[in-house]
Design a protein around this motif. Structure first.
Motif, PDB file in Angstrom:
ATOM      1  N   THR A  76       6.831 -11.560 -16.610  1.00 52.00           N
ATOM      2  CA  THR A  76       6.756 -12.759 -15.776  1.00 52.00           C
ATOM      3  C   THR A  76       6.512 -13.999 -16.633  1.00 52.00           C
ATOM      4  O   THR A  76       7.050 -15.077 -16.376  1.00 52.00           O
ATOM      5  N   ASP A  97      12.595 -11.310 -11.039  1.00 50.54           N
ATOM      6  CA  ASP A  97      11.353 -10.743 -11.552  1.00 50.54           C
ATOM      7  C   ASP A  97      10.943  -9.558 -10.689  1.00 50.54           C
ATOM      8  O   ASP A  97      10.387  -9.723  -9.618  1.00 50.54           O
ATOM      9  N   GLU A  98      11.223  -8.375 -11.164  1.00 48.16           N
ATOM     10  CA  GLU A  98      10.949  -7.139 -10.426  1.00 48.16           C
ATOM     11  C   GLU A  98      11.413  -7.207  -8.983  1.00 48.16           C
ATOM     12  O   GLU A  98      10.632  -7.026  -8.050  1.00 48.16           O
TER      13      GLU A  98
END
Ligand SMILES: Nc1ncnc2c1ncn2[C@@H]1O[C@H](COP(=O)(O)OP(=O)(O)OP(=O)(O)O)[C@@H](O)[C@H]1O
Ligand SMILES: [Mg+2]
Lengths: 289, 214
Positions: B38, B158-159
């Motif tokens: 992140t 992000d994920e």
């Protein structure tokens, strides 16, 4: 550009609708403020009329030396007329003086005395407008210094009292308006702060999407200004209605009306909007850096 | 990213990271939780600035960019998060249209664009749904649509599959691949190696803030 503006306006409106309770509090406080300020404006306007009227009644009587030639007296009148704060002068010659005496006492002074003992004199009116507290003493003092002036008579004490009341009232008016305005600005500031907190997600997302700071801030400013506009409009309508009712009540007893001039209406709207703009601007600058 | 080092005030961060993502490349960034994925994303969209080294995204570089210009950089980036970040009080359509208002697209063009991306992610018919009236997978598709609608040069995901079951995750990955096929670079962070292995994409691995295997 226009579409974006419309969007920002829609966002501002949305904020208004979303947070009904806090918005109600803000609008209500603007409303109360504008009712108070509006009433003060109306009262102020009418007391101004009163003080102008009273001031037009202020007069200074200047009696000249008994043996002063008429030409010198006329010159003196001119000198007095040019003193600062003097609105106009009226010269009273010996003949007029006897006539005034006769009018006041019902008898001619010449019935008792052969030569006319009454001096020439001059009535001085002062300017009505200007200072909060009109002071006639400097004028009196200056007149007293002039050669050929025997005696100056005036209602100085009374005038002083009237003027000091007027002064106190005007100051009170200003101070209380400022306090009330400050409180309302504070309330708007807090309302916008609450909306900003409630919209933290939106604000964060807007920043990530690539919204400029202005874009993020404008809806909050619009919200604030709308609160001000709504509050002061309602206050204006309410005051107009109250005046109408008040006047119709008064007209049963006296032929007098209290008016609210159009200027007062626009002053109210401008103050209302300004208050809410300042409140929301401060809030936005503080909480959306 | 050149020799980028960033550490948070309380420690941790990334150390000496170097990589380049080419136009229309699909890149995975994998690493265990807390490894700095992140952080890298945030450095790319300039929510964070490196203590040393330079991050260059498109024509903006972290050492030169003015604060005022950051929004314009972000308009070129589509962001997708694990936790969706959809606005709960707006329906699907409004959520997806938002970036276009930010960019200043003409009102008359907006609905067409929004409908097109909604169709692209397969959510046609759900325009009126609020986020909590959508399944997790649908919400993540909505996020992809929201990222796509402004035609970004790169998508940072992000994920995106962090909260999704394996099948939905796989569908989502295929959706991102199809987006990539049309020319948008994708950087996708994940700790789910099983999902991404064997897809033929470049894989960068990060551990404790250090890029291991590029
Ligand atoms: N705001 C912050 N202040 C201090 N430390 C932070 C902050 N944000 C993240 N960290 C730390 O920095 C390290 C890297 O965090 P990062 O969020 O980049 O990890 P990640 O790889 O995305 O992990 P995950 O897979 O769990 O999302 C972590 O150890 C984390 O605790
Ligand atoms: Mg993470």
């Amino acid at each position: 550009m226009l579409d974006r503006l419309l969007f920002l306006f829609a966002e501002g409106f949305r904020n208004l609708l979303r947070h009904k309770l806090t918005v109600f509090a803000a609008v209500f406080s603007v409303f109360m403020t504008m009712i108070i300020i509006g009433s003060l404006l109306i009262i102020g306007k009418n007391t101004n009329k009163l003080i102008f009227y009273l001031r037009s009644k202020y007069k200074i009587e200047v009696f000249f030396d008994n043996d002063l030639p008429k030409r010198d007296a006329l010159n003196l009148v001119e000198d007095i007329g040019s003193i600062e704060g003097v609105r106009n002068t009226t010269f009273i010659n010996k003949e007029n003086a006897t006539r005034i005496f006769e009018k006041q006492f019902g008898e001619s002074i010449l019935d008792y005395i052969n030569s006319n003992p009454l001096p020439m004199s001059c009535v001085v009116n002062v300017n009505r407008t200007g200072d909060f507290e009109l002071d006639i003493f400097p004028i009196v003092k200056e007149i007293n210094l002039l050669q050929g002036v025997n005696n100056v008579e005036h209602q100085g004490k009374l005038i002083q009292r009237i003027e000091s009341y007027h002064n106190r009232f005007t100051k009170l008016f200003f101070i209380s308006s400022i306090i009330i305005i400050a409180i309302t600005i504070g309330i708007i500031y807090n309302t916008i702060k609450l909306t900003i907190y409630a919209k933290k997600d939106l604000i964060q997302d807007l920043h990530i999407i690539g919204a400029t700071n202005t874009f993020v801030k404008v809806p909050f400013l619009i919200e604030g200004v709308l609160q001000g506009l709504i509050g002061s409009s309602i206050a204006f309508v309410a005051l107009s209605i109250a005046l109408k009712i008040g006047n119709s009540l008064i007209s049963q007893f006296a032929s007098m009306t209290i008016r609210m001039d159009p200027a007062a209406a626009s002053v109210m709207l401008v103050i209302g909007v300004l208050i809410s703009f300042i409140g929301s601007f401060l809030s936005v600058s503080r909480f959306l850096p | 990213m050149e020799n980028v080092t960033f550490s948070y005030e309380k420690g941790y961060g990334i150390k000496n990271v170097n990589f380049t993502i080419d136009d229309s490349e699909f890149t995975f960034l994998i690493g265990p939780t807390g490894s700095g994925k992140t952080t890298i994303m945030k450095l790319i969209y300039m929510s964070l600035f490196p203590q040393s080294g330079v991050v260059t995204t498109g024509k903006f570089s972290s050492d030169k960019i003015k604060k005022r210009k950051i929004p314009f950089l972000r308009r070129k980036i589509g962001m997708i998060f694990q936790d969706y970040h959809l606005l709960q009080d707006r329906n699907l359509y409004e959520n997806i249209a938002l970036p276009l208002y930010v960019v200043g697209t003409r009102h008359s063009d907006i609905s067409e664009r929004v409908e097109a991306v909604i169709d692209q992610v397969g959510l046609t018919g759900k325009e009126e749904h609020l986020p909590d009236e959508l399944s997790g997978g649908e919400q993540q598709r909505a996020c992809i649509a929201r990222a796509l609608v402004k035609e970004p040069e790169i998508i940072l995901a992000d994920e995106p599959t962090g909260n999704l079951d394996p099948i939905t995750s796989f569908e989502l990955l295929k959706l991102l691949e199809s987006v990539n096929h049309e020319g948008t670079s994708v950087l996708m962070a994940s700790h789910n190696y099983n999902l991404i292995k064997g897809r033929g994409h470049r894989i960068m691995e990060i551990q404790q803030g250090i890029l291991r295997n590029n």
